[in-house]
Design an enzyme around this catalytic site. Structure first.
Site, PDB file in Angstrom:
ATOM      1  N   SER A 144       0.910  -1.328   0.487  1.00 29.26           N
ATOM      2  CA  SER A 144      -0.246   0.149  -0.619  1.00 29.26           C
ATOM      3  C   SER A 144       1.315   1.055  -0.090  1.00 29.26           C
ATOM      4  CB  SER A 144      -0.820   0.042   1.393  1.00 29.26           C
ATOM      5  OG  SER A 144      -1.268   1.845   1.833  1.00 29.26           O
ATOM      6  N   TYR A 157      -2.093  -0.173  10.123  1.00 32.69           N
ATOM      7  CA  TYR A 157      -1.689  -0.913   8.777  1.00 32.69           C
ATOM      8  C   TYR A 157      -0.651   0.025   7.771  1.00 32.69           C
ATOM      9  CZ  TYR A 157      -3.589  -0.968   3.798  1.00 32.69           C
ATOM     10  OH  TYR A 157      -3.719  -1.573   2.036  1.00 32.69           O
TER      11      TYR A 157
END
Lengths: 254, 226
Positions: A144, A157
């Site tokens: 990501s 995350y």
């Protein structure tokens, strides 16, 4: 439809929705047999959808944090389709879009991120390697932008997605002599997780659009999945150890 | 005062890494800094905040924290497929949990006064290395968390940066990052362990208050990553 993946077997974790579902469909469309490994019924729906399109798919209920589940999924791929050419580790914690500053991350939330993203990747890698090396296979990890740039809202995350980039680089070096490519992919795409993040942070969507040079957020099916199909195909045989950024030109820091 | 946080060994097969913290402490003192090694195996931010508070009572106000070790278990060499799930937990999951605790505890102590957090990572994590996947996973997780913290804590006047050094300086078993890796650009054999302290002292100084979220490589010019 291309047949670039004809005869290949691809196992996808987290294939129940979003990018995972899109890339299951795209791999099938390119001729692959697809194992949809996921914990919920939506992964079964993906497999059914693949089947309706005429391709072969197998749903295996899988919690990627549980060694026996991953072993079962890999074994099912080999038993049903005769081998395994690629794993795409796409699963993330259900808390991926939960906004929690570093100080407020509790043990359960942190452990869930670490378990699904990192232990899941480790288990998939370890258990799939004997099959991947037989076929000079591919191990693809979805990471990501948060893993490259850090995120105020999603630091847990961010941490695990950055950690996955560490796995990609080192595993690519370790597995190169075995003939297995390891690649990361960092997408910016309209997904259920991003839509949840929009709901939690309404200013996110207009801000994201404004910083993407191509002026839009990517579509999982038409912008992201085709790149994964390419990475699984012959044309990408010399790509390994990289994080491929598919984000409309937003991240240009490399 | 600069507190050097170091994880105590949890894996029976791991060699003690106290040498890293003590060497850094010695090097920082050579730079005229007051530095103290604080070793432990913390699992929560509260524990780290408490130990930092006790260290402040003994040694004066805290202005910087250096996370010197991810835990010895993370640095052990071995192929990924040879690592069983229990080892993975010790080598990756526990070090990352302790990293989070160190970040949380550091913020609790520095958020009023401001200051610096510096994380030492091996250059092998930036470029990849066979046999060190767990360490690379932990270190890249630390770097990403450092960037997240840098973004979040800037308004508290806290900078968060990483200093990347050859793995051999951080782990007794550390080997060259990669077979056939580029030669160091600096021709002299660099005393990197000593220079690591100089760089850390500089990064936590007032002159660096405009730098945060960065990774500074101190490897004699081996990798020159983009």
């Amino acid at each position: 439809m291309s047949d670039g993946l004809a005869g290949r077997v691809v196992l996808v974790t987290g294939g129940g929705a979003g990018i995972g579902r899109s890339l299951c469909l795209a791999c099938a469309d390119a001729g692959a047999d697809v194992v949809v490994a996921g914990p919920g019924d939506n992964a079964a729906d993906t497999a059914e959808q693949v089947g309706r399109g005429g391709a072969r798919a197998l749903f295996v209920r899988t919690d990627v944090t549980v060694p026996a589940d991953v072993e079962t999924a890999v074994g099912a791929a080999v038993e049903r389709f005769g081998g395994l050419d690629a794993v795409v580790h796409n699963a993330t914690s259900r808390l991926s879009s939960h906004v929690a500053p570093i100080d407020e991350i509790d043990e359960d939330e942190w452990n869930d991120h670490v378990a699904v993203s990192l232990r899941g990747a480790y288990l998939c890698a370890r258990l799939a390697l004997p099959h991947l090396r037989e076929r000079r296979g591919r191990f693809i990890v979805m990471t990501s932008p948060a893993g490259m740039e850090g995120s105020v809202a999603l630091p847990a995350y961010s941490a695990v997605k950055g950690a996955l980039r560490g796995l990609v680089k080192s595993l690519a070096v370790e597995w190169g002599p075995l003939g297995v490519n390891v690649v990361g992919l960092s997408p910016l795409a309209q997904t259920p997780a991003l839509e949840r993040a929009y709901r939690e942070n309404p200013s996110l969507e207009p801000r994201l659009r404004s910083v993407v040079p191509l002026g839009r957020i990517g579509d999982p099916g038409t912008d992201i999945a085709p790149v994964v199909v390419f990475l699984l195909g012959d044309g990408a045989r010399y790509i390994s150890g990289q994080t491929i950024v598919v984000d409309g030109g937003r991240f240009t820091g490399l | 005062m600069i507190a050097i946080l170091e994880e105590e060994a949890v894996d029976p097969g791991a060699a003690p890494a106290r040498a890293v913290g003590l060497s850094l402490e010695s090097g920082l003192r050579d730079q005229g800094e007051q530095a103290v090694v604080v070793a432990g195996a913390w699992t929560s931010g509260d524990e780290v905040a408490d130990v930092l508070a006790r260290t402040e009572e003994a040694h004066g106000p805290l202005r910087a924290v250096v996370l010197a070790s991810a835990g010895d278990a993370a640095t052990l060499e071995g192929d990924l497929v040879e690592i069983d799930p229990a080892q993975w937990h010790r080598r990756v999951e526990l070090p990352l949990q302790r990293t989070l605790a160190c970040f949380q505890g550091t913020h609790r102590r520095l958020r009023v006064s401001g200051g610096s957090l510096v994380v030492l990572v091996p250059t092998l994590a930036l470029v990849g290395a066979s046999g060190f996947v767990p360490w690379a996973v932990v270190a890249e997780g630390q770097r990403s968390l450092a960037k997240a913290a840098a973004r979040a804590w800037g308004h508290d006047r806290i900078t968060v940066n990483c200093v990347a050094v050859p793995g051999a300086l951080l782990a007794p078993s550390g080997s060259p990052d990669r077979p056939g890796q580029p030669d160091a650009a600096l021709a002299r054999p660099p005393d990197l362990r000593h220079e690591m302290a100089s760089v850390v002292a500089s990064v936590v100084s007032d002159g660096w208050t405009g730098v945060t979220g960065a990774t500074i490589a101190v490897d004699g010019g081996v990798w020159m990553t983009p």
